[in-house]
Write a protein that holds these residues in place. Structure first.
Motif: not given
Length: 354
Positions: A5, A195-197, A332-333, A352-354
């Motif tokens: 991340k 998390d998923n970020s 986020k997300g 990429y996921q924030v």
């Protein structure tokens, strides 16, 4: 699943602003060393219409690439709030090393990454610095390298920097010299198990047969300098190559993420040429049956920053995160896609996921 991340970004934006009008007194020649008799006002007008560039940034002559890289790194480290001694890898993407004068010697040893480590005062012997030469996609390729190291549990925290001082390898007699600029952008990439970020998937391609010399080094267009000091670009070839292959690579990457195209919030494309970037993004969305470029999906800073090669995406990301690009913000997300193309010819992308 273990991901990496981006926890912070930093940038060095040179202070010297060079407007298009600065090129009015240049004498331009074509690649065949023939004088271009078109008035410079017309050359500049067409240049602005095609590239979107009104001005660009040059570094002061006392500042080298390693200095800019170190400044961008310090800002990223400060924002991240980490101890520099905990950094496992320092990856510096560039193309020309340190150059302390116009058309001067390109200093590649020691590596810029080693100089950055020195400038940051990092004593940790397990902090490994290395340079990456990959054309304009270099910073993103550095992120891909760092992501792989983190996923392999070979690193927890990586510093990735993109930097170039292109103003020092520009041929004053070449119209393409108006495109390029200087700058540095950095990010801290860190292991994320909370998390998923983070980085979802990456992709890269390379075409190095007839495409090899689309961007290269060469002598001056006016014939008075025949060494290989200057950056040279076959603009039409680069444009056609980018529009043919970059949208495909972007789709390949995005499809592998398993995400829905309707959820893509923003696309960060290497700031090479405004019309080219818009065409790449449009063709990418057309591959999904979306025939109109979505609003506020393509942030740009090329109009005032020019093309700073490996520094364009990280500086643009930094400016968006700081709220400096009107109409663009990330939460986020949010789902974003990075994509770049450049000398090699090389292409890469990352979802990429924030």
């Amino acid at each position: 699943m273990l991901k990496s991340k981006i926890i912070a970004t930093g940038a060095y934006i040179p202070t010297e602003i060079i407007p298009n009008e600065n090129f009015l007194n240049h004498t331009f020649y074509d690649a065949d060393q023939k004088l271009i008799r078109q008035p410079n006002q017309e050359i500049i007008r067409k240049f602005k219409n095609i590239t979107g560039i009104s001005e660009r940034r040059y570094a002061e002559m006392s500042i080298k690439s390693s200095d800019m890289a170190s400044s961008a790194a310090k800002e990223a480290i400060m924002i991240a709030g980490i101890d520099p001694e905990t950094i496992d890898q320092i990856i510096v993407a560039h193309n020309y090393g340190d150059i302390d004068s116009f058309a001067g010697t390109r200093e590649m040893v020691p590596s810029l990454a080693s100089k950055v480590k020195h400038n940051l005062g990092i004593k940790n012997t397990k902090c490994i610095p290395y340079d990456l030469i990959f054309g304009c996609p270099g910073w993103l390729q550095g992120v891909i390298h760092a992501d792989l190291a983190i996923r392999a549990n070979e690193a927890n925290t990586c510093l990735i920097i993109g930097v170039d001082t292109l103003s020092r390898i520009l041929d004053p007699a070449d119209r393409d010299s108006m495109i390029f600029s200087d700058g540095a952008g950095a990010c801290i990439l860190q292991k994320n198990e909370d998390d998923n970020s983070g980085i979802l998937i990456t992709a890269a391609r390379s075409h190095s047969i007839e495409e090899l010399d689309y961007i290269s080094s060469g002598g001056g267009n006016c014939g008075t300098n025949n060494d290989t000091s200057f950056i040279k670009m076959k603009g039409r070839k680069v444009y056609e190559y980018a529009l043919t292959y970059v949208p495909q690579a972007m789709k390949e990457c995005f499809d592998a993420s398993g995400e829905n195209i309707e959820n893509l919030k923003m696309v960060f494309i290497h700031q090479a040429n405004e019309k080219m970037d818009e065409a790449i993004a449009s063709r990418f969305f057309e591959l999904y049956g979306i025939n109109e470029l979505p609003a506020n999906v393509l942030p740009m800073n090329i109009s005032t920053m020019g093309n700073s090669s490996v520094a364009t995406i990280p500086t643009l990301l930094h400016q968006v995160l700081k709220g400096e690009i009107d109409g663009y913000s990330l939460e986020k997300g949010d789902l974003v896609l990075f994509a770049s193309v450049g000398a090699g010819m090389n292409i890469n992308a990352a979802c990429y996921q924030v």
